[in-house]
Design a protein around this motif. Structure first.
Motif, short mmCIF file in Angstrom:
data_model
loop_
_atom_site.label_atom_id
_atom_site.label_comp_id
_atom_site.label_asym_id
_atom_site.label_seq_id
_atom_site.Cartn_x
_atom_site.Cartn_y
_atom_site.Cartn_z
N ASN A 120 -0.44 13.34 -58.02
CA ASN A 120 0.15 14.18 -58.50
C ASN A 120 -0.39 14.97 -59.70
O ASN A 120 -0.28 15.22 -60.69
N PHE A 121 -2.00 15.29 -59.22
CA PHE A 121 -2.68 15.84 -60.10
C PHE A 121 -2.20 17.11 -60.56
O PHE A 121 -1.82 18.05 -59.62
N PRO A 122 -2.23 17.41 -61.86
CA PRO A 122 -1.71 18.95 -62.54
C PRO A 122 -2.76 19.87 -61.99
O PRO A 122 -3.61 19.95 -62.66
N ILE A 123 -2.48 20.81 -61.05
CA ILE A 123 -3.39 21.72 -60.48
C ILE A 123 -3.77 22.76 -61.72
O ILE A 123 -4.76 23.27 -61.58
N VAL A 124 -2.76 22.98 -62.63
CA VAL A 124 -3.06 23.84 -63.62
C VAL A 124 -4.29 23.53 -64.28
O VAL A 124 -5.22 24.68 -64.86
N LEU A 125 -4.90 22.33 -64.27
CA LEU A 125 -5.92 21.96 -65.10
C LEU A 125 -7.30 22.44 -64.38
O LEU A 125 -8.30 22.67 -65.00
N GLN A 126 -7.08 23.03 -63.23
CA GLN A 126 -8.27 23.71 -62.60
C GLN A 126 -8.60 24.84 -63.46
O GLN A 126 -9.80 25.20 -63.27
N LYS A 127 -7.83 25.17 -64.29
CA LYS A 127 -8.18 26.47 -65.19
C LYS A 127 -9.41 26.10 -66.01
O LYS A 127 -10.15 26.94 -66.57
N MET A 128 -9.77 24.81 -66.30
CA MET A 128 -10.68 24.35 -66.89
C MET A 128 -12.03 24.74 -66.38
O MET A 128 -13.10 24.98 -67.23
N ILE A 129 -12.03 24.86 -65.19
CA ILE A 129 -13.54 25.27 -64.60
C ILE A 129 -13.98 26.60 -65.06
O ILE A 129 -14.97 26.86 -65.32
N ASP A 130 -13.03 27.56 -64.78
CA ASP A 130 -13.51 29.12 -65.04
C ASP A 130 -13.66 29.02 -66.67
O ASP A 130 -14.51 29.73 -67.08
N TYR A 131 -12.77 28.30 -67.37
CA TYR A 131 -12.94 28.39 -68.80
C TYR A 131 -14.38 27.94 -69.48
O TYR A 131 -14.99 28.29 -70.16
N VAL A 132 -15.00 26.84 -68.98
CA VAL A 132 -15.99 26.01 -69.49
C VAL A 132 -17.27 26.67 -68.88
O VAL A 132 -18.26 26.77 -69.71
N GLN A 133 -17.30 27.16 -67.48
CA GLN A 133 -18.76 27.50 -66.87
C GLN A 133 -19.57 28.48 -67.69
O GLN A 133 -20.62 28.32 -67.77
N PRO A 134 -18.78 29.50 -68.46
CA PRO A 134 -19.86 30.28 -69.17
C PRO A 134 -20.43 29.75 -70.47
O PRO A 134 -21.30 30.32 -70.88
N TYR A 135 -19.77 28.46 -70.88
CA TYR A 135 -20.65 28.09 -71.86
C TYR A 135 -21.82 27.10 -71.60
O TYR A 135 -22.55 26.71 -72.58
N MET A 136 -22.11 26.76 -70.29
CA MET A 136 -23.04 26.02 -69.94
C MET A 136 -24.17 26.53 -69.58
O MET A 136 -24.29 27.58 -68.87
N SER A 137 -25.07 25.43 -69.23
CA SER A 137 -26.62 26.15 -68.99
C SER A 137 -27.22 24.91 -68.37
O SER A 137 -27.16 23.84 -68.68
N ALA A 138 -28.08 25.21 -67.01
CA ALA A 138 -29.06 24.27 -66.61
C ALA A 138 -30.26 24.35 -67.22
O ALA A 138 -30.73 25.28 -67.94
N ILE A 139 -31.00 23.24 -67.67
CA ILE A 139 -32.12 23.18 -68.22
C ILE A 139 -33.45 22.52 -66.94
O ILE A 139 -33.10 21.55 -66.55
N GLY A 140 -34.58 23.24 -67.12
CA GLY A 140 -35.47 23.15 -66.16
C GLY A 140 -36.70 22.79 -67.09
O GLY A 140 -36.80 23.26 -68.11
N LEU A 141 -37.67 22.19 -66.36
CA LEU A 141 -39.07 21.86 -66.94
C LEU A 141 -40.14 22.25 -66.16
O LEU A 141 -40.26 22.01 -64.84
N VAL A 142 -41.03 23.03 -66.64
CA VAL A 142 -42.17 23.50 -65.93
C VAL A 142 -43.42 22.83 -66.71
O VAL A 142 -43.60 23.39 -67.70
N LYS A 143 -44.11 22.14 -65.81
CA LYS A 143 -45.48 21.55 -66.33
C LYS A 143 -46.60 22.48 -66.17
O LYS A 143 -46.60 23.13 -65.20
N PRO A 144 -47.60 22.22 -67.07
CA PRO A 144 -48.90 23.12 -66.94
C PRO A 144 -49.29 22.86 -65.44
O PRO A 144 -49.31 21.58 -65.24
N GLY A 145 -49.83 23.95 -64.88
CA GLY A 145 -50.64 23.96 -63.61
C GLY A 145 -49.69 23.58 -62.38
O GLY A 145 -49.91 23.58 -61.22
N ASP A 146 -48.06 23.73 -62.78
CA ASP A 146 -47.41 23.89 -61.56
C ASP A 146 -47.41 25.08 -60.77
O ASP A 146 -46.80 26.24 -61.38
N ASP A 147 -47.90 25.17 -59.53
CA ASP A 147 -47.89 26.41 -59.03
C ASP A 147 -47.07 26.66 -57.75
O ASP A 147 -47.10 27.45 -56.91
N ARG A 148 -46.10 25.69 -57.85
CA ARG A 148 -44.92 26.04 -56.66
C ARG A 148 -44.23 27.18 -56.99
O ARG A 148 -44.05 27.73 -58.04
#
Length: 271
Positions: free
Chosen positions: A11-39
């Motif tokens: 009986n998961f409270p489906i209303v909690l799915q609102k968390m997804i849309d609420y949190v997404q704008p605050y988050m970021s993926a972080i990547g690393l580009v090393k010197p010489g990476d020519d991909r």
């Protein structure tokens, strides 16, 4: 993007799915580009971050062990709904393990350089300490490395959200390195093969590698509904930062928010 809740939950409270849309704008993926990476495109996903503001200065917040990879090359971040990533130009203020948190200031120019719908967390969204009621739904959202793909010359990094519960410290973690400290860190159950899907593809949750730096949100759903109060996603508060996972114990480890307070106070003074 996929979301889940523990398979044992009924009986998961489906209303909690609102968390997804609420949190997404605050988050970021972080990547690393090393010197010489020519991909094409160059770089590899290495962590998750969030945007936070103190006295009108924006920062990207992540784990110290993610931030220290800056010495290996250029770290980059993404903004919600943006079509490209940007580099993290400034140095980090760091709190090493066992806190494992770091923040780097973002200039006005970098924040507004491209079109996006990202938002910044402010002070009132932070818990003073990690004190959820028993059985509370916690929510995490981050970017798992295993989900990273490339297509048409760009990285595609879908986000993953999961509702989890706090669990007691498992002595099997004693052999993990770095060590999860009982009484300092918190643990949450996370078994990718045994989670129920709320939306997205019918597949197991990804392993949590790459989600270091994800925030842990105390939804406060149980707290408020037990008081017969109306709940909304805006009632949730940030209660910890995720820094480790264990496949041995099927759990995540996070640092409670109160241990980040020295970093937050330092950032406020700098501003």
């Amino acid at each position: 993007m996929q979301t889940s809740f523990p398979a044992s939950e009924e009986n998961f409270p489906i209303v909690l799915q609102k968390m997804i849309d609420y949190v997404q704008p605050y988050m970021s993926a972080i990547g690393l580009v090393k010197p010489g990476d020519d991909r094409k495109p160059p770089g590899d996903h290495c962590g998750t971050g969030s945007f936070i503001t103190f006295n009108n200065q924006r920062y990207i917040l992540t784990c110290d062990h993610v931030a220290t990879r800056k010495k290996l090359g250029t770290l980059g971040f993404t903004q919600f709904d943006a079509e490209e990533g940007l580099s993290i130009a400034n140095s980090f203020d760091c709190m090493p393990y066992p806190v494992d948190a770091a923040a780097s200031p973002l200039s006005e120019n970098s924040w507004h350089l491209i079109s996006h719908r990202a938002k910044c967390i402010d002070r009132k969204m932070l818990s003073q300490s990690h004190r959820p009621v028993e059985g509370e739904y916690l929510f995490i959202y981050g970017f798992a490395a295993i989900d990273t793909k490339t297509a048409f010359g760009e990285h595609i990094i879908p986000g993953t959200g999961a509702f989890v519960h706090e669990v007691p410290y498992d002595p099997a973690l004693d052999s993990e390195n770095p060590k999860v400290i009982d009484g300092f860190h918190i643990c949450m159950a996370f078994n990718p093969m045994n989670a129920d899907q709320l939306e997205g593809r019918p597949a197991p949750l990804p392993l949590a590698e790459g989600m270091s730096g994800s925030l842990v949100w105390n939804t406060r759903y149980q707290e408020l509904t037990m008081q017969e109060k109306h709940w909304s996603a805006e009632d949730s508060r940030i209660t910890a930062i995720l820094w480790a996972s264990s496949t041995k114990t099927c759990s995540l480890a996070a640092t409670p928010i109160e241990h980040l307070e020295p970093l937050f106070k330092k950032l406020e003074r700098v501003c």
